[in-house]
Design an enzyme around this catalytic site. Structure first.
Site, PDB file in Angstrom:
ATOM      1  N   ARG A  69     -11.703   2.173  33.719  1.00 47.68           N
ATOM      2  CA  ARG A  69     -12.669   1.109  33.727  1.00 47.68           C
ATOM      3  C   ARG A  69     -12.232  -0.055  34.728  1.00 47.68           C
ATOM      4  O   ARG A  69     -12.834  -0.620  35.637  1.00 47.68           O
ATOM      5  CB  ARG A  69     -13.070   0.609  32.422  1.00 47.68           C
ATOM      6  CG  ARG A  69     -14.196  -0.746  32.578  1.00 47.68           C
ATOM      7  CD  ARG A  69     -14.827  -0.933  31.441  1.00 47.68           C
ATOM      8  NE  ARG A  69     -13.697  -1.741  30.634  1.00 47.68           N
ATOM      9  CZ  ARG A  69     -13.854  -2.210  29.330  1.00 47.68           C
ATOM     10  NH1 ARG A  69     -14.870  -1.791  28.600  1.00 47.68           N
ATOM     11  NH2 ARG A  69     -12.957  -2.765  28.871  1.00 47.68           N
TER      12      ARG A  69
ATOM     13  N   LYS B 286     -15.774  -5.631  35.013  1.00 47.58           N
ATOM     14  CA  LYS B 286     -14.820  -6.496  33.882  1.00 47.58           C
ATOM     15  C   LYS B 286     -13.857  -7.641  35.223  1.00 47.58           C
ATOM     16  O   LYS B 286     -12.864  -7.189  35.347  1.00 47.58           O
ATOM     17  CB  LYS B 286     -13.997  -5.752  33.034  1.00 47.58           C
ATOM     18  CG  LYS B 286     -13.628  -6.775  31.940  1.00 47.58           C
ATOM     19  CD  LYS B 286     -13.168  -5.668  30.690  1.00 47.58           C
ATOM     20  CE  LYS B 286     -12.413  -6.424  29.710  1.00 47.58           C
ATOM     21  NZ  LYS B 286     -13.274  -7.362  28.864  1.00 47.58           N
TER      22      LYS B 286
ATOM     23  N   GLU C 263     -25.909  -8.038  25.296  1.00 49.12           N
ATOM     24  CA  GLU C 263     -24.459  -7.987  24.428  1.00 49.12           C
ATOM     25  C   GLU C 263     -23.889  -9.379  23.989  1.00 49.12           C
ATOM     26  O   GLU C 263     -24.600 -10.507  24.085  1.00 49.12           O
ATOM     27  CB  GLU C 263     -23.386  -7.526  25.234  1.00 49.12           C
ATOM     28  CG  GLU C 263     -22.999  -8.079  26.646  1.00 49.12           C
ATOM     29  CD  GLU C 263     -22.007  -7.510  27.445  1.00 49.12           C
ATOM     30  OE1 GLU C 263     -21.153  -6.814  26.847  1.00 49.12           O
ATOM     31  OE2 GLU C 263     -22.065  -7.718  28.629  1.00 49.12           O
TER      32      GLU C 263
HETATM   33  N1  PXG Z   1     -18.662  -7.012  26.471  1.00 49.01           N
HETATM   34  C1  PXG Z   1     -18.012  -7.830  27.171  1.00 49.01           C
HETATM   35  C2  PXG Z   1     -18.689  -8.737  27.965  1.00 49.01           C
HETATM   36  C3  PXG Z   1     -16.587  -8.110  26.751  1.00 49.01           C
HETATM   37  O1  PXG Z   1     -15.854  -8.897  27.474  1.00 49.01           O
HETATM   38  C4  PXG Z   1     -16.762  -5.925  25.318  1.00 49.01           C
HETATM   39  C5  PXG Z   1     -18.215  -6.022  25.505  1.00 49.01           C
HETATM   40  C6  PXG Z   1     -16.327  -4.861  24.413  1.00 49.01           C
HETATM   41  O2  PXG Z   1     -15.506  -3.912  25.477  1.00 49.01           O
HETATM   42  P1  PXG Z   1     -14.461  -3.231  24.958  1.00 49.01           P
HETATM   43  O3  PXG Z   1     -14.034  -2.114  26.126  1.00 49.01           O
HETATM   44  O4  PXG Z   1     -13.438  -3.929  24.456  1.00 49.01           O
HETATM   45  O5  PXG Z   1     -14.905  -2.328  23.677  1.00 49.01           O
HETATM   46  C7  PXG Z   1     -15.931  -6.984  25.934  1.00 49.01           C
HETATM   47  C8  PXG Z   1     -14.671  -7.080  25.513  1.00 49.01           C
HETATM   48  C9  PXG Z   1     -11.025 -10.988  23.435  1.00 49.01           C
HETATM   49  C10 PXG Z   1     -11.688 -10.430  24.688  1.00 49.01           C
HETATM   50  O6  PXG Z   1      -9.825 -11.190  23.400  1.00 49.01           O
HETATM   51  C11 PXG Z   1     -12.362  -9.300  24.764  1.00 49.01           C
HETATM   52  C12 PXG Z   1     -12.989  -9.141  25.942  1.00 49.01           C
HETATM   53  C13 PXG Z   1     -12.550  -9.688  27.030  1.00 49.01           C
HETATM   54  C14 PXG Z   1     -11.674 -11.039  26.810  1.00 49.01           C
HETATM   55  C15 PXG Z   1     -11.363 -11.070  25.872  1.00 49.01           C
HETATM   56  O7  PXG Z   1     -11.648 -10.840  22.333  1.00 49.01           O
HETATM   57  N2  PXG Z   1     -13.889  -8.096  26.366  1.00 49.01           N
END
Ligand code: PXG
Length: 302
Positions: free
Chosen positions: A63, A162, A195
């Site tokens: 990713r 991301k 989301e």
């Molecule tokens: N949507 C968004 C916008 C995100 O930033 C997810 C979904 C879930 O993705 P994953 O791959 O983690 O299942 C994210 C996750 C945190 C943190 O510390 C989490 C994210 C970004 C920054 C901080 O909670 N992304």
């Protein structure tokens, strides 16, 4: 907050991976001319390790490289090299159960936008401790709200990237916190459910899980994809479909998925109670199955 304000907590110095070298955190410095800082021009991943193993490392690295590709940012390292660098950083910090932040910035440039004038991208890996959500939240479930900040248009900045610019999510998070909630549900420009600010969202209807497809303007969460696979193994029906706020309010259950939160139940949205109140049986089952899976798979840190 300055570190000495953290009560009686011993300062833990970690070793940071910075462009091929492991350096003490005090020496891990980035230029003020880095376009990651000046423009949010860069990409990142948040990864978990469980029991001395990095969870879904290859999926996170894929990713990261796809996000970078979309930004025409060429990461000066192979995917295999990046995987090794993550493992090396974890090993140097003896990270067993941790949270790994992998960041690639555009690098040092001029005060103008032109990314092609930037020097090499900077690669940063931080292996930190995970700040777990209180157990109470998993037992009781979250209360969340839909917010006015719409999710970035896919045609403008695709949420599948991301990137280091998280203002869209931060604006939504501010709205949630101002409303007394920890999370927000973001809608897209069509008013469909996208989301949460750092998590994907699922509804449960009977024996079926439904989550918005990636073309509704969401990050394709790695936790989301793992949960979809685990749910199918549990005999649940899983589909991707457009969801409205009505679908959220009238669902049997709602839950969020993300690297940090794992799987967490939602019990109230915009002051509508979801289902019977506490997190329902499907959510509770998936919380458990996900935890077991996460703690028993991954790339060993050695
Ligand atoms: N949507 C968004 C916008 C995100 O930033 C997810 C979904 C879930 O993705 P994953 O791959 O983690 O299942 C994210 C996750 C945190 C943190 O510390 C989490 C994210 C970004 C920054 C901080 O909670 N992304």
């Amino acid at each position: 907050m300055p570190r000495f304000f953290v009560q009686q907590q011993k300062e833990v110095l970690v070793k940071i991976y910075l462009n091929g070298k492991l350096v003490p955190e005090r020496q891990a410095k980035i230029s003020v001319f880095d376009h990651g800082l000046l423009y949010g021009d860069g990409v990142f991943e948040g990864i978990r390790s469980y029991n001395g193993r990095v969870f879904e490392l290859d999926a996170h690295i894929d990713r990261l490289y796809d996000s970078a590709k979309a930004l025409a940012l060429e990461i000066p390292m192979t995917r295999a090299g990046m995987a090794k660098a993550v493992i090396r950083t974890c090993a140097a910090n003896k990270t067993m159960d941790g949270y790994i932040r992998l960041v690639v910035t555009r690098g040092v440039g001029t005060l103008g936008l032109n990314p092609y004038l930037c020097e090499k991208p900077q690669i940063i890996i931080i292996a930190a401790d995970i700040q777990l959500y209180p157990k109470k939240l998993y037992d009781e479930g979250l209360s969340i709200v839909t917010v006015g900040t719409i999710r970035n248009l896919s045609e403008a900045v695709n949420p599948r990237i991301k990137s280091l610019n998280y203002l869209n999510n931060i604006l939504a998070k501010i709205e949630a916190i101002n409303a007394g909630c920890m999370e927000a549900v973001m809608l897209n420009a069509q008013g469909a459910v996208a989301e949460a600010t750092g998590d994907n969202i699922f509804v449960v209807r009977g024996n079926a899980l439904i989550t918005p497809p990636t073309n509704e303007g969401i990050l394709e969460g790695i936790t989301r994809n793992v949960v979809m696979d685990l749910a199918r193994e549990q005999g649940l029906e899983v589909s991707e479909a457009r969801l409205s706020r009505y679908d959220l309010y009238t669902a049997d259950e709602v839950f969020l998925t993300g690297t940090a939160a794992e799987v967490i139940g939602v019990v109230n949205i915009d002051r509508r109670q979801i289902g019977d109140g506490p997190p329902g049986p499907v959510t509770r089952k998936l919380v458990k199955v996900y935890r077991q899976h996460a703690r028993s798979s991954g790339s060993p840190i050695a």
